[in-house]
Design an enzyme around this catalytic site. Structure first.
Site, PDB file in Angstrom:
ATOM      1  N   SER A 118       7.624   1.763  -9.493  1.00 35.33           N
ATOM      2  CA  SER A 118       7.645   1.615 -10.967  1.00 35.33           C
ATOM      3  C   SER A 118       7.645   2.783 -11.500  1.00 35.33           C
ATOM      4  O   SER A 118       6.789   2.730 -12.628  1.00 35.33           O
ATOM      5  CB  SER A 118       7.249  -0.146 -11.166  1.00 35.33           C
ATOM      6  OG  SER A 118       7.369  -1.296  -9.714  1.00 35.33           O
ATOM      7  N   LYS A 123      13.357  -2.533 -13.451  1.00 42.75           N
ATOM      8  CA  LYS A 123      12.363  -3.204 -13.262  1.00 42.75           C
ATOM      9  C   LYS A 123      11.460  -3.177 -14.172  1.00 42.75           C
ATOM     10  O   LYS A 123      10.757  -3.807 -14.557  1.00 42.75           O
ATOM     11  CB  LYS A 123      11.992  -1.956 -11.645  1.00 42.75           C
ATOM     12  CG  LYS A 123      10.159  -2.870 -11.856  1.00 42.75           C
ATOM     13  CD  LYS A 123      10.003  -3.530 -10.746  1.00 42.75           C
ATOM     14  CE  LYS A 123       8.352  -4.143 -10.899  1.00 42.75           C
ATOM     15  NZ  LYS A 123       8.337  -5.677  -9.793  1.00 42.75           N
ATOM     16  N   LYS A 175       1.702  -0.305 -17.776  1.00 40.73           N
ATOM     17  CA  LYS A 175       2.120   1.378 -17.747  1.00 40.73           C
ATOM     18  C   LYS A 175       3.590   0.793 -17.116  1.00 40.73           C
ATOM     19  O   LYS A 175       4.399   1.237 -18.160  1.00 40.73           O
ATOM     20  CB  LYS A 175       1.940   2.036 -16.325  1.00 40.73           C
ATOM     21  CG  LYS A 175       2.669   2.645 -15.878  1.00 40.73           C
ATOM     22  CD  LYS A 175       3.911   2.280 -14.447  1.00 40.73           C
ATOM     23  CE  LYS A 175       3.017   1.509 -13.317  1.00 40.73           C
ATOM     24  NZ  LYS A 175       4.321   1.236 -12.370  1.00 40.73           N
TER      25      LYS A 175
HETATM   26  P1  NDP Z   1      -2.345   0.263  -6.051  1.00 45.10           P
HETATM   27  O1  NDP Z   1      -2.715   0.324  -8.094  1.00 45.10           O
HETATM   28  O2  NDP Z   1      -3.050  -0.974  -5.391  1.00 45.10           O
HETATM   29  O3  NDP Z   1      -1.620   1.399  -5.347  1.00 45.10           O
HETATM   30  C1  NDP Z   1      -1.929   2.717  -6.026  1.00 45.10           C
HETATM   31  C2  NDP Z   1      -1.568   3.117  -4.255  1.00 45.10           C
HETATM   32  O4  NDP Z   1      -1.350   4.942  -5.369  1.00 45.10           O
HETATM   33  C3  NDP Z   1      -2.761   3.488  -3.224  1.00 45.10           C
HETATM   34  O5  NDP Z   1      -2.960   3.405  -2.336  1.00 45.10           O
HETATM   35  C4  NDP Z   1      -3.907   4.822  -4.013  1.00 45.10           C
HETATM   36  O6  NDP Z   1      -4.174   5.511  -3.337  1.00 45.10           O
HETATM   37  C5  NDP Z   1      -2.149   5.830  -4.497  1.00 45.10           C
HETATM   38  N1  NDP Z   1      -2.468   6.508  -5.676  1.00 45.10           N
HETATM   39  C6  NDP Z   1      -3.153   6.312  -7.105  1.00 45.10           C
HETATM   40  N2  NDP Z   1      -2.912   7.772  -7.631  1.00 45.10           N
HETATM   41  C7  NDP Z   1      -2.750   8.513  -6.753  1.00 45.10           C
HETATM   42  C8  NDP Z   1      -2.322  10.467  -7.400  1.00 45.10           C
HETATM   43  N3  NDP Z   1      -3.118  10.973  -8.303  1.00 45.10           N
HETATM   44  N4  NDP Z   1      -2.179  10.885  -5.931  1.00 45.10           N
HETATM   45  C9  NDP Z   1      -1.653  10.324  -4.597  1.00 45.10           C
HETATM   46  N5  NDP Z   1      -2.002   8.736  -4.753  1.00 45.10           N
HETATM   47  C10 NDP Z   1      -2.817   8.437  -5.951  1.00 45.10           C
HETATM   48  O7  NDP Z   1      -1.025   0.168  -6.777  1.00 45.10           O
HETATM   49  P2  NDP Z   1       0.274  -1.555  -5.681  1.00 45.10           P
HETATM   50  O8  NDP Z   1       0.564  -0.588  -4.625  1.00 45.10           O
HETATM   51  O9  NDP Z   1       0.508  -2.792  -6.576  1.00 45.10           O
HETATM   52  O10 NDP Z   1       1.487  -0.819  -6.252  1.00 45.10           O
HETATM   53  C11 NDP Z   1       2.119   0.697  -6.719  1.00 45.10           C
HETATM   54  C12 NDP Z   1       3.663   0.404  -7.104  1.00 45.10           C
HETATM   55  O11 NDP Z   1       4.366  -0.432  -6.691  1.00 45.10           O
HETATM   56  C13 NDP Z   1       3.215   0.607  -8.886  1.00 45.10           C
HETATM   57  O12 NDP Z   1       4.502   1.723  -9.318  1.00 45.10           O
HETATM   58  C14 NDP Z   1       3.403  -0.586  -9.474  1.00 45.10           C
HETATM   59  O13 NDP Z   1       3.763  -0.410 -10.579  1.00 45.10           O
HETATM   60  C15 NDP Z   1       4.135  -1.057  -8.288  1.00 45.10           C
HETATM   61  N6  NDP Z   1       4.452  -2.546  -7.680  1.00 45.10           N
HETATM   62  C16 NDP Z   1       3.558  -3.707  -7.343  1.00 45.10           C
HETATM   63  C17 NDP Z   1       2.734  -4.528  -6.903  1.00 45.10           C
HETATM   64  C18 NDP Z   1       2.294  -5.891  -6.713  1.00 45.10           C
HETATM   65  O14 NDP Z   1       2.316  -7.163  -6.184  1.00 45.10           O
HETATM   66  N7  NDP Z   1       1.213  -5.236  -6.814  1.00 45.10           N
HETATM   67  C19 NDP Z   1       3.942  -5.311  -7.672  1.00 45.10           C
HETATM   68  C20 NDP Z   1       5.852  -5.175  -7.470  1.00 45.10           C
HETATM   69  C21 NDP Z   1       5.543  -3.323  -8.181  1.00 45.10           C
HETATM   70  P3  NDP Z   1      -5.620   5.450  -3.504  1.00 45.10           P
HETATM   71  O15 NDP Z   1      -5.917   4.539  -2.067  1.00 45.10           O
HETATM   72  O16 NDP Z   1      -5.900   6.420  -2.971  1.00 45.10           O
HETATM   73  O17 NDP Z   1      -6.423   4.965  -4.597  1.00 45.10           O
END
Ligand code: NDP
Length: 295
Positions: free
Chosen positions: A96, A171, A240
């Site tokens: 997002s 979104k 965010k």
């Molecule tokens: P999470 O916080 O659970 O996961 C984030 C992911 O990004 C992890 O794989 C993390 O890796 C990685 N990450 C974080 N910082 C960095 C960085 N600096 N460099 C590289 N990788 C990084 O998020 P979600 O999976 O919940 O969400 C992902 C996206 O989807 C977001 O934009 C969210 O708004 C959107 N979304 C989420 C929903 C939900 O229900 N969860 C629903 C709809 C949209 P690591 O494992 O190392 O921390």
């Protein structure tokens, strides 16, 4: 079709699982490598050592990271995707994200013969697991057609929002409404509790009436009344998203006091509840301020 998936977080991991089967050949990368290794133990996928390694042979690349800031970092950082993206490949950003950054990434990649679409998702972890997410995408039809099978593997309702960044905009506004609904439902139930109306009774009427929302119909009964508060979508990520909606409104000169207030309230909630709290836990802030528990 060779697919790379970067970002196996709460939702990314569930989306990637739908791509770990023919006709796809999946490569995964996650910042915390143990998460990618765990994924590859459960699903047929190669674990890449770096973003550059993940994308070197990929025809379609999916990113699902917290925000556009991390997408930029994974693109430009050391061993980043930019070092080895193939000409003719398509980057589908399911983060997002924010519209201006998506537009700037698309322009930069376009100069290297790599296409981009923004394709954020909704429906949460339940729909991600079932492969029934709603996908709102921005970009060119001809580019979308090349990645359609990949998006259809995890998406059910797939909607063209407009040009690049339009998916991100849609979104962000959807999630700003979610934030408003969580807070307004919590406030309403606290008022009713103090007026002597039990929350279950209140919800029975609200959910058969015009005050209902996904928060009143699902989130509050399943997560607040039960006190379960499962972590499915971090509060920090919702904060965010409201921030993106508030900036979008400002850029477009639209007066949105309710969205701005929700942004402030979620900022307070994040400070109180921390980075790992679930979005529905914002209700706890309303409860604490009023000295009641909604149950
Ligand atoms: P999470 O916080 O659970 O996961 C984030 C992911 O990004 C992890 O794989 C993390 O890796 C990685 N990450 C974080 N910082 C960095 C960085 N600096 N460099 C590289 N990788 C990084 O998020 P979600 O999976 O919940 O969400 C992902 C996206 O989807 C977001 O934009 C969210 O708004 C959107 N979304 C989420 C929903 C939900 O229900 N969860 C629903 C709809 C949209 P690591 O494992 O190392 O921390």
């Amino acid at each position: 079709m060779k697919v790379a998936f970067l970002g196996l977080g709460d939702i990314g991991e569930l989306m990637a699982a739908h791509l770990a089967r023919p006709p796809f050949e999946l490569v995964v990368w996650n910042r915390t490598a143990s998460r990618a290794e765990e994924f590859a133990r459960a699903h047929p996928a190669r674990v890449a050592s770096t973003p550059a390694d993940a994308v070197k042979d990929a025809q379609v690349i999916i990113t699902c990271l917290p925000s556009s800031v991390e997408v930029e970092a994974v693109l430009h950082g050391e061993n980043g995707m930019l070092e080895s993206l193939r000409k003719g490949s398509v980057l589908v950003d399911c983060t997002s994200g924010d519209p201006p950054t998506s537009r700037s990434i698309a322009a930069e990649l376009g100069g290297r013969g790599v296409e981009f679409i923004d394709a954020p998702v909704s429906g949460g972890t339940t729909a991600a697991k079932a492969g029934t997410l709603t996908v709102m995408w921005g970009g060119e039809e001809s580019v979308f057609e090349r990645v359609r099978p990949v998006i259809e593997a995890f998406g059910k309702r797939i909607v063209h929002a407009g040009g690049i960044g339009a998916g991100d905009a849609l979104k962000a506004v959807n999630n700003a409404l979610l934030a408003v609904h969580i807070l307004s439902a919590a406030e309403g139930l606290v008022v009713l509790l103090k007026a002597g109306v039990n929350p279950t009774t209140a919800l029975e009427v609200i959910n058969a009436s015009s005050g209902r929302s996904n928060s009143s119909e699902n989130l509050i009964p399943q997560r607040v009344l039960t006190r379960a508060f499962p972590r499915t979508f971090r509060l920090a990520l919702l904060e965010k998203d409201i921030g993106i909606a508030a900036v979008l409104a400002e850029d477009l000169d639209v007066h949105t006091p309710i969205i701005s207030l929700a942004a402030e309230r979620f900022h307070e909630a994040r400070e109180k509840l921390g980075e790992e709290a679930d979005h529905v836990e914002a209700v706890k802030m309303v409860e604490e301020e009023n000295g009641v528990i909604i149950k």
